[in-house]
Write a protein that holds these residues in place. Sequence first.
Motif, PDB file in Angstrom:
ATOM      1  N   GLY A  16      36.006  15.600  26.484  1.00 16.58           N
ATOM      2  CA  GLY A  16      34.676  15.151  26.874  1.00 16.58           C
ATOM      3  C   GLY A  16      34.585  14.591  28.170  1.00 16.58           C
ATOM      4  O   GLY A  16      33.580  14.160  28.349  1.00 16.58           O
ATOM      5  N   LYS A  17      35.434  15.120  28.954  1.00 18.49           N
ATOM      6  CA  LYS A  17      35.578  14.710  30.477  1.00 18.49           C
ATOM      7  C   LYS A  17      34.756  15.661  31.146  1.00 18.49           C
ATOM      8  O   LYS A  17      35.444  16.563  31.771  1.00 18.49           O
ATOM      9  CB  LYS A  17      37.069  14.516  30.833  1.00 18.49           C
ATOM     10  CG  LYS A  17      37.572  13.329  30.311  1.00 18.49           C
ATOM     11  CD  LYS A  17      39.012  13.187  30.647  1.00 18.49           C
ATOM     12  CE  LYS A  17      39.906  12.081  30.180  1.00 18.49           C
ATOM     13  NZ  LYS A  17      41.174  11.928  30.199  1.00 18.49           N
ATOM     14  N   LEU A  18      33.498  15.716  31.136  1.00 18.10           N
ATOM     15  CA  LEU A  18      32.532  16.906  31.308  1.00 18.10           C
ATOM     16  C   LEU A  18      32.806  16.845  33.051  1.00 18.10           C
ATOM     17  O   LEU A  18      32.877  18.230  33.471  1.00 18.10           O
ATOM     18  CB  LEU A  18      31.197  16.954  30.853  1.00 18.10           C
ATOM     19  CG  LEU A  18      31.026  16.912  29.207  1.00 18.10           C
ATOM     20  CD1 LEU A  18      29.748  16.794  28.972  1.00 18.10           C
ATOM     21  CD2 LEU A  18      31.714  18.111  28.692  1.00 18.10           C
ATOM     22  N   GLU A  19      32.732  16.186  33.826  1.00 21.91           N
ATOM     23  CA  GLU A  19      32.842  16.138  35.091  1.00 21.91           C
ATOM     24  C   GLU A  19      34.085  16.429  35.608  1.00 21.91           C
ATOM     25  O   GLU A  19      34.099  17.497  36.555  1.00 21.91           O
ATOM     26  CB  GLU A  19      32.414  14.608  35.891  1.00 21.91           C
ATOM     27  CG  GLU A  19      30.839  14.275  35.608  1.00 21.91           C
ATOM     28  CD  GLU A  19      30.430  13.406  34.388  1.00 21.91           C
ATOM     29  OE1 GLU A  19      31.508  13.232  33.716  1.00 21.91           O
ATOM     30  OE2 GLU A  19      29.495  13.165  34.279  1.00 21.91           O
ATOM     31  N   VAL A  20      35.076  16.175  35.221  1.00 23.30           N
ATOM     32  CA  VAL A  20      36.388  16.718  35.477  1.00 23.30           C
ATOM     33  C   VAL A  20      36.286  18.294  35.190  1.00 23.30           C
ATOM     34  O   VAL A  20      37.022  19.118  35.987  1.00 23.30           O
ATOM     35  CB  VAL A  20      37.585  16.015  34.725  1.00 23.30           C
ATOM     36  CG1 VAL A  20      39.040  16.650  35.128  1.00 23.30           C
ATOM     37  CG2 VAL A  20      37.547  14.606  35.018  1.00 23.30           C
ATOM     38  N   ALA A  21      35.888  18.631  34.068  1.00 25.99           N
ATOM     39  CA  ALA A  21      35.885  19.951  33.532  1.00 25.99           C
ATOM     40  C   ALA A  21      34.992  20.622  34.607  1.00 25.99           C
ATOM     41  O   ALA A  21      35.371  22.094  34.848  1.00 25.99           O
ATOM     42  CB  ALA A  21      35.444  20.164  32.088  1.00 25.99           C
ATOM     43  N   LEU A  22      33.971  20.292  34.717  1.00 22.11           N
ATOM     44  CA  LEU A  22      33.169  21.056  35.760  1.00 22.11           C
ATOM     45  C   LEU A  22      33.629  21.332  37.094  1.00 22.11           C
ATOM     46  O   LEU A  22      33.660  22.505  37.838  1.00 22.11           O
ATOM     47  CB  LEU A  22      31.841  20.078  35.848  1.00 22.11           C
ATOM     48  CG  LEU A  22      30.588  20.882  36.657  1.00 22.11           C
ATOM     49  CD1 LEU A  22      30.308  21.960  36.166  1.00 22.11           C
ATOM     50  CD2 LEU A  22      29.347  19.994  37.135  1.00 22.11           C
ATOM     51  N   ILE A  45      28.381  22.915  30.626  1.00 21.88           N
ATOM     52  CA  ILE A  45      28.665  21.573  30.851  1.00 21.88           C
ATOM     53  C   ILE A  45      27.357  21.162  31.541  1.00 21.88           C
ATOM     54  O   ILE A  45      26.719  19.770  31.341  1.00 21.88           O
ATOM     55  CB  ILE A  45      29.741  21.640  32.011  1.00 21.88           C
ATOM     56  CG1 ILE A  45      31.176  21.786  31.136  1.00 21.88           C
ATOM     57  CG2 ILE A  45      29.747  19.969  32.571  1.00 21.88           C
ATOM     58  CD1 ILE A  45      32.147  21.783  32.147  1.00 21.88           C
ATOM     59  N   GLU A  46      26.662  21.957  32.377  1.00 20.30           N
ATOM     60  CA  GLU A  46      25.356  21.205  33.076  1.00 20.30           C
ATOM     61  C   GLU A  46      24.406  20.903  32.178  1.00 20.30           C
ATOM     62  O   GLU A  46      23.391  20.050  32.081  1.00 20.30           O
ATOM     63  CB  GLU A  46      24.875  22.334  34.097  1.00 20.30           C
ATOM     64  CG  GLU A  46      25.640  22.478  35.482  1.00 20.30           C
ATOM     65  CD  GLU A  46      25.609  23.485  36.396  1.00 20.30           C
ATOM     66  OE1 GLU A  46      24.637  24.811  35.961  1.00 20.30           O
ATOM     67  OE2 GLU A  46      25.896  23.564  37.542  1.00 20.30           O
TER      68      GLU A  46
END
Length: 185
Positions: A16-22, A45-46
Amino acid sequence: NYTRNIAEGDNAFNSGKLEVALASYEQAKALKPAEKYPQEKISQIEKNLADQKALNDNYLQLIAQADQQFNTATYEGAIALYQSALKLKPGESYPTQQISRAEETLNAIRQNEESYAKAIASADKLMEAGDLNSALTNYQQALSIKPESAYPQEQILKINNTLAANRSKDEQYQKLITDADQQFQ
């Protein structure tokens, strides 16, 4: 390296760490721009981030509206808005706390209304029965519950005028009796 960036992106995405994944997927895409997988994950993700932002914006708007209703003593409306906010974010404690506060306030208002209505009904019956002093006490009690209410104020004034007139008649009667007694002697 591409494989490490993809693995880091997948782990972050799954937690759920979308910014890190992005960031990880963008690094992988920079290494291999022709690969579809990083771009698909970036798009996903966006979209998720946009959905989260929209949900958060809606939540904050509902909370602002609910707070406004609460602060203007429109408690039923506030409760409905807080409940709507809770549907968007079920884990939030603020709407739950505000619902409890609004319900407590509504219960207190209802109890005051009931006490006021009982005091007025009792006072009206006593006044009808001619027990002015007891009626006066009940109207005063009603007025202490709702100081802005005109009806008990009007009734108190009527009773005080009637009691004053009765005292004046009693005084006149006593004077007549006293005068008659003196003339009789």
